[in-house]
Design a protein around this motif. Structure first.
Motif: not given
Length: 388
Positions: A2-6, A21-26
């Motif tokens: 998250r901190a690296s913007g991934s 909770d899912f996000a693009p990149g997970d």
């Protein structure tokens, strides 16, 4: 991440195991076989897009799948997996967390998933010392009768098997507070159990000459096998010179590892792409597979595991071919399955273990014949009728 913007923005999704909770990149893991999507229990991928109703994933094999969550919600985060689910995976780097349930079989599987690097971690609450870890991870647990667990055998099973940890970095345990947060930064990795040669930061580690010679022998044998398989495919006989070369190559492998040629050829038969890879000089995976075959030869439980796994793969292939009306190809797969079943006559230990795994082989609960004979009849009926 998250901190690296991934990672992109989170979306709360109602999965089969609860809200996630899912996000693009997970990273994501599929938890149930689904032929329509081409995924199976344990498949891994990376989320490309996610909403409350639909998700798109790039699988690790390069395929892209998209699905409605009302139709398929058997998903979870894929940052970690049990050793059982990781069986069959091959990735660049692996981190293994050892727990009290480990034994020699599970440890071997866990420490053979990587191409480049593996680290083995353990908690001080599980193992008081590194020697306790090594003892647990080296024990054999394939016997099922109480009379087999004599005191001297138990002590022998607990002796450290240093070769299992060759090249593995064991990480010191990390102290945690009541919330699970690290009290201090983790210290650097200690030396592997099998101490390597001294090395400096600026120099590359020296290769063990024995490993280099084994790699050369494996590459040579792979090239010979590749040539012989090609000759067979075009209907040409092998020459006398090729027979002499094959015999010499097998002898060279046996000089490195007892029955090394047999184990390597078994590995090639189970995974044909290994032949081309090793023939081109990339022998690490072939050597790992050869050593696994050697371990299988000594461990009937592992042989039974592999039999079930291969049988299920072939059975799925055969059924798919039958559905596609490709009867000739389906019959060829059936012949391979019948050959496997008949081979159980030569391995009574595995035959005995498989009697407790009838459900995984689609056999009835009560068998009037041996497992091998029952499997031959099961496949033979399907082969003659074209379907079950």
């Amino acid at each position: 991440m998250r901190a690296s913007g991934s990672l992109g923005p989170d979306t709360k999704i109602r999965a089969e195991r609860g809200d996630r909770d899912f996000a693009p990149g997970d990273r994501i893991m599929f938890l149930r076989n689904e032929r329509g999507l081409g995924v199976k229990n344990g498949s891994l991928g990376t989320v490309q897009s996610a909403s409350q109703f639909r998700m798109a994933v790039m699988l690790d094999d390069g395929r892209r799948v998209a699905f409605d969550l009302k139709d398929y919600a058997h998903i979870d985060h894929g940052y970690a997996a049990t050793i059982h689910k990781a069986q069959g995976m091959t990735v660049d780097r692996v981190q293994v967390l050892a727990t009290p349930g480990v034994d020699s079989h599970s440890t071997y599987v866990a420490l053979s998933r990587h191409r480049e690097q593996v680290h083995l971690y353990y908690g001080r609450d599980d193992f008081a010392s590194q020697s306790k870890l090594v003892g647990a991870a080296s024990r054999e647990r394939g016997k099922d009768m109480a009379s087999d667990y004599r005191a001297q055998e138990t002590a022998k099973a607990a002796e450290p098997k240093r070769s299992m940890f060759s090249g593995v970095k064991l990480m010191r345990p990390i102290d945690l507070d009541a919330t699970g947060k690290a009290l201090t930064q983790p210290p650097p990795a200690i030396e592997p159990v099998a101490a390597p040669a001294k090395r400096t930061v600026t120099s590359r580690p020296e290769l063990d000459p024995r490993d280099a010679k084994l790699g050369a022998a494996v590459a040579r044998h792979a090239r010979i096998v590749r040539t012989l398989l090609y000759l067979r495919s075009v209907g040409e006989p092998r020459t006398a010179e090729q027979v002499v070369e094959l015999t010499g190559s097998r002898a060279a492998l046996d000089a490195h590892i007892p029955n090394g040629a047999l184990h390597l050829e078994s590995a090639f038969a189970a995974d044909r792409p290994l032949i081309e890879e090793a023939a081109n000089g990339k022998t690490q995976n072939a050597i790992r597979a050869m050593r696994l075959e050697a371990e299988l030869a000594k461990n009937p439980t592992m042989r039974a595991d592999r039999f079930v796994e291969r049988w299920q793969v072939l059975d799925r292939q055969r059924r798919q071919l039958i559905r596609n009306y490709e009867d000739n190809k389906a019959n060829k797969v059936a012949d391979r399955m019948i050959g496997m079943a008949k081979g159980l006559e030569r391995d009574p230990q595995v035959e005995s273990i498989l009697r407790n795994r009838k459900a995984a082989l689609n056999l009835p609960n009560i068998l009037k014949k041996s497992v091998g004979q029952s499997l031959v009849e099961l496949v033979g009926r399907g082969r003659s009728r074209g379907l079950e």
